[in-house]
Design a protein around this motif. Structure first.
Motif, PDB file in Angstrom:
ATOM      1  N   ALA A  88       1.342   0.047  -6.119  1.00  0.00           N
ATOM      2  CA  ALA A  88       0.251   1.035  -6.130  1.00  0.00           C
ATOM      3  C   ALA A  88      -0.801   0.738  -5.066  1.00  0.00           C
ATOM      4  O   ALA A  88      -1.332   1.657  -4.435  1.00  0.00           O
ATOM      5  CB  ALA A  88      -0.387   1.090  -7.508  1.00  0.00           C
ATOM      6  N   ASP A  91       0.577   1.638  -1.599  1.00  0.00           N
ATOM      7  CA  ASP A  91       0.626   3.100  -1.458  1.00  0.00           C
ATOM      8  C   ASP A  91      -0.770   3.681  -1.260  1.00  0.00           C
ATOM      9  O   ASP A  91      -0.988   4.519  -0.391  1.00  0.00           O
ATOM     10  CB  ASP A  91       1.298   3.711  -2.690  1.00  0.00           C
ATOM     11  CG  ASP A  91       1.822   5.100  -2.418  1.00  0.00           C
ATOM     12  OD1 ASP A  91       2.292   5.355  -1.292  1.00  0.00           O
ATOM     13  OD2 ASP A  91       1.753   5.934  -3.337  1.00  0.00           O
ATOM     14  N   ARG A  92      -1.732   3.210  -2.062  1.00  0.00           N
ATOM     15  CA  ARG A  92      -3.100   3.726  -1.967  1.00  0.00           C
ATOM     16  C   ARG A  92      -3.725   3.392  -0.616  1.00  0.00           C
ATOM     17  O   ARG A  92      -4.453   4.182  -0.042  1.00  0.00           O
ATOM     18  CB  ARG A  92      -3.959   3.167  -3.111  1.00  0.00           C
ATOM     19  CG  ARG A  92      -5.361   3.768  -3.148  1.00  0.00           C
ATOM     20  CD  ARG A  92      -6.171   3.317  -4.353  1.00  0.00           C
ATOM     21  NE  ARG A  92      -6.448   1.905  -4.319  1.00  0.00           N
ATOM     22  CZ  ARG A  92      -6.034   1.021  -5.243  1.00  0.00           C
ATOM     23  NH1 ARG A  92      -5.336   1.405  -6.275  1.00  0.00           N
ATOM     24  NH2 ARG A  92      -6.336  -0.256  -5.133  1.00  0.00           N
TER      25      ARG A  92
END
Length: 191
Positions: A88, A91-92
């Motif tokens: 995450a 990706d962020r």
């Protein structure tokens, strides 16, 4: 009074130029700002290049899409390859945009220096690749177990263990980035 100002400016410029020296030209002005937390990915291929005890092992870091999911690709100079799905945080932070100038980095500890020095190079040939070219063409480097990076286009060979210099001393040396010396299952930070 006017001459004093020129004199002060000349002194300041001299100090700035001397302070920059070769170190100022060593690193690229392009900042890739890549951060990979290998305590989360636990990737053995990447860890092999992040271990000072494996000095001389280098790893190409890249990016790919598999089934619509973003993955890091890792390929080391010992012939091992693997992928790791983005977490995450990756990706962020849009880490795929920070893997060198064109989606590839080469990282590893030199086996020619003591203590080993950690290097982070761009994965594109500095003599063929142009970030500003339209259309942009990729000239990726391959690596071998002797610590050499090779461009298939111009056939130049670069010494990864010796600052990325061209083996035959003609042409630009590899584009180098600043990096914090990592631990095998720690955080790799290249900027």
């Amino acid at each position: 009074m006017k001459h004093i100002h020129y004199y002060i400016i000349a002194i300041v410029m001299t100090v700035v130029l001397v302070a920059c020296g070769d170190e100022g030209n060593r690193f690229s002005s392009y900042h890739c700002n890549l951060t990979i937390d290998n305590s989360k990915h636990l990737n053995a291929v990447l860890a092999s290049a992040m271990d000072a005890n494996n000095a001389g092992t280098f790893c190409i870091i890249g990016f790919t899409l598999k089934g619509g999911a973003k993955h890091y690709t890792f390929s080391n100079s010992q012939g091992l390859t693997s992928t790791s799905i983005f977490n995450a945080i990756d990706d962020r932070m849009k880490m795929q945009e920070h893997i060198g100038m064109n989606g590839r980095l080469i990282v590893g500890y030199s086996n020619m220096e003591y203590p080993p020095v950690f290097y982070a190079y761009d994965g594109e040939c500095p003599n063929c690749f142009d970030l500003n070219a339209l259309p942009m063409r990729s000239y990726p480097l391959s690596i071998d177990n002797k610590g050499t990076a090779t461009c298939a286009h111009c056939h130049r060979q670069y010494r990864l263990n010796q600052g990325g210099f061209v083996a035959n001393n003609t042409g630009n040396h590899l584009t180098e980035y600043r990096a914090d010396p990592p631990q095998p299952h720690g955080v790799l930070r290249v900027y």
